[in-house]
Design a protein around this motif. Structure first.
Motif, mmCIF file in Angstrom:
data_model
loop_
_atom_site.group_PDB
_atom_site.id
_atom_site.type_symbol
_atom_site.label_atom_id
_atom_site.label_comp_id
_atom_site.label_asym_id
_atom_site.label_seq_id
_atom_site.Cartn_x
_atom_site.Cartn_y
_atom_site.Cartn_z
ATOM 1 N N ASN A 50 0.831 -1.210 0.000
ATOM 2 C CA ASN A 50 0.000 0.000 0.000
ATOM 3 C C ASN A 50 0.861 1.253 0.000
ATOM 4 O O ASN A 50 0.555 2.226 -0.695
ATOM 5 N N HIS A 51 1.944 1.256 0.789
ATOM 6 C CA HIS A 51 2.844 2.414 0.808
ATOM 7 C C HIS A 51 3.502 2.612 -0.559
ATOM 8 O O HIS A 51 3.562 3.733 -1.076
ATOM 9 N N PHE A 52 3.980 1.527 -1.157
ATOM 10 C CA PHE A 52 4.608 1.623 -2.483
ATOM 11 C C PHE A 52 3.641 2.233 -3.491
ATOM 12 O O PHE A 52 4.023 3.085 -4.298
ATOM 13 N N TRP A 53 2.385 1.818 -3.445
ATOM 14 C CA TRP A 53 1.406 2.328 -4.400
ATOM 15 C C TRP A 53 1.168 3.829 -4.245
ATOM 16 O O TRP A 53 0.745 4.472 -5.194
ATOM 17 N N THR A 54 1.429 4.393 -3.072
ATOM 18 C CA THR A 54 1.289 5.846 -2.918
ATOM 19 C C THR A 54 2.430 6.591 -3.602
ATOM 20 O O THR A 54 2.331 7.795 -3.827
ATOM 21 N N MET A 55 3.501 5.887 -3.943
ATOM 22 C CA MET A 55 4.677 6.520 -4.533
ATOM 23 C C MET A 55 4.685 6.458 -6.059
ATOM 24 O O MET A 55 5.612 6.959 -6.696
ATOM 25 N N ILE A 56 3.662 5.829 -6.651
ATOM 26 C CA ILE A 56 3.570 5.735 -8.110
ATOM 27 C C ILE A 56 2.147 6.057 -8.537
ATOM 28 O O ILE A 56 1.214 5.988 -7.736
ATOM 29 N N GLY A 57 1.995 6.398 -9.820
ATOM 30 C CA GLY A 57 0.658 6.628 -10.352
ATOM 31 C C GLY A 57 -0.042 5.322 -10.668
ATOM 32 O O GLY A 57 -1.085 4.999 -10.138
ATOM 33 N N ARG A 58 0.563 4.553 -11.556
ATOM 34 C CA ARG A 58 0.004 3.253 -11.950
ATOM 35 C C ARG A 58 1.161 2.379 -12.397
ATOM 36 O O ARG A 58 2.285 2.840 -12.554
ATOM 37 N N LEU A 59 0.860 1.102 -12.622
ATOM 38 C CA LEU A 59 1.854 0.198 -13.163
ATOM 39 C C LEU A 59 1.161 -0.878 -13.972
ATOM 40 O O LEU A 59 -0.041 -1.110 -13.830
ATOM 41 N N ARG A 60 1.937 -1.493 -14.853
ATOM 42 C CA ARG A 60 1.420 -2.589 -15.681
ATOM 43 C C ARG A 60 2.562 -3.538 -15.977
ATOM 44 O O ARG A 60 3.600 -3.133 -16.488
ATOM 45 N N HIS A 61 2.365 -4.808 -15.638
ATOM 46 C CA HIS A 61 3.344 -5.845 -15.944
ATOM 47 C C HIS A 61 3.079 -6.372 -17.357
ATOM 48 O O HIS A 61 2.033 -6.968 -17.601
ATOM 49 N N ASN A 62 3.989 -6.123 -18.265
ATOM 50 C CA ASN A 62 3.918 -6.692 -19.608
ATOM 51 C C ASN A 62 4.730 -7.978 -19.573
ATOM 52 O O ASN A 62 5.939 -7.972 -19.769
ATOM 53 N N ILE A 63 4.052 -9.063 -19.277
ATOM 54 C CA ILE A 63 4.724 -10.353 -19.106
ATOM 55 C C ILE A 63 5.008 -10.931 -20.490
ATOM 56 O O ILE A 63 4.118 -11.036 -21.321
ATOM 57 N N TRP A 64 6.253 -11.311 -20.711
ATOM 58 C CA TRP A 64 6.603 -11.829 -22.023
ATOM 59 C C TRP A 64 7.253 -13.203 -21.980
ATOM 60 O O TRP A 64 7.421 -13.838 -23.009
#
Length: 151
Positions: A50-64
């Motif tokens: 939860n703390h980490f998420w306050t430090m970023i806007g969004r994220l997306r894992h592009n799994i390849w």
């Protein structure tokens, strides 16, 4: 993939779904994220994530790439992070996930977070030339769709 459910962990994180993420963890779950100290147990994982998420806007894992060996799943991804300043940076990552068939027991995420948290207020950053910031070219090189839907 025999244990495709393990990939639901990444989808929950991308949605910032803390309940969905925590529900997948064993009580004694151990998580090592980059060079940070280990996070042990569901309560600590909830607090730290939860703390980490306050430090970023969004994220997306592009799994390849995903590989399995017994109770271990290896996941290679290119993660899109939106910084709080609105800039999107791409960070290569390798996750090693151990499970017991129904819960995630241990996770190790190997990545360099420099580009996510660098202070750009003073101009060019020391490591700027090593960042992957040409998102369309990086996505194309990995065979990913050119314009992803962001959650």
């Amino acid at each position: 993939m025999k244990n495709a459910w393990v990939l639901d962990r990444f989808a929950a994180v991308d949605r910032k779904d803390i309940g969905g993420f925590i529900d997948m963890l064993s009580e004694d779950h151990r998580f090592i994220f980059g060079a940070r100290p280990p996070v042990i147990g569901k309560a600590d994982a909830r607090t730290i994530v939860n703390h980490f998420w306050t430090m970023i806007g969004r994220l997306r894992h592009n799994i390849w790439r995903v590989r399995e060996a017994g109770d271990i799943v290896y996941v290679e991804a290119l993660i899109e992070y939106e910084r709080l300043d609105g800039r999107v940076v791409l960070v290569p990552c390798c996750d090693i996930v151990r499970h017991n068939g129904r819960e995630l027991v241990e996770q190790r995420a190997y990545l360099d977070q420099t580009a996510i948290f660098a202070d750009l207020s003073s101009g060019e950053h020391l490591h700027k030339d090593r960042w992957i910031d040409d998102i369309p070219a990086a996505r194309a090189a990995l065979g990913l769709a050119p314009e992803p839907e962001l959650l």
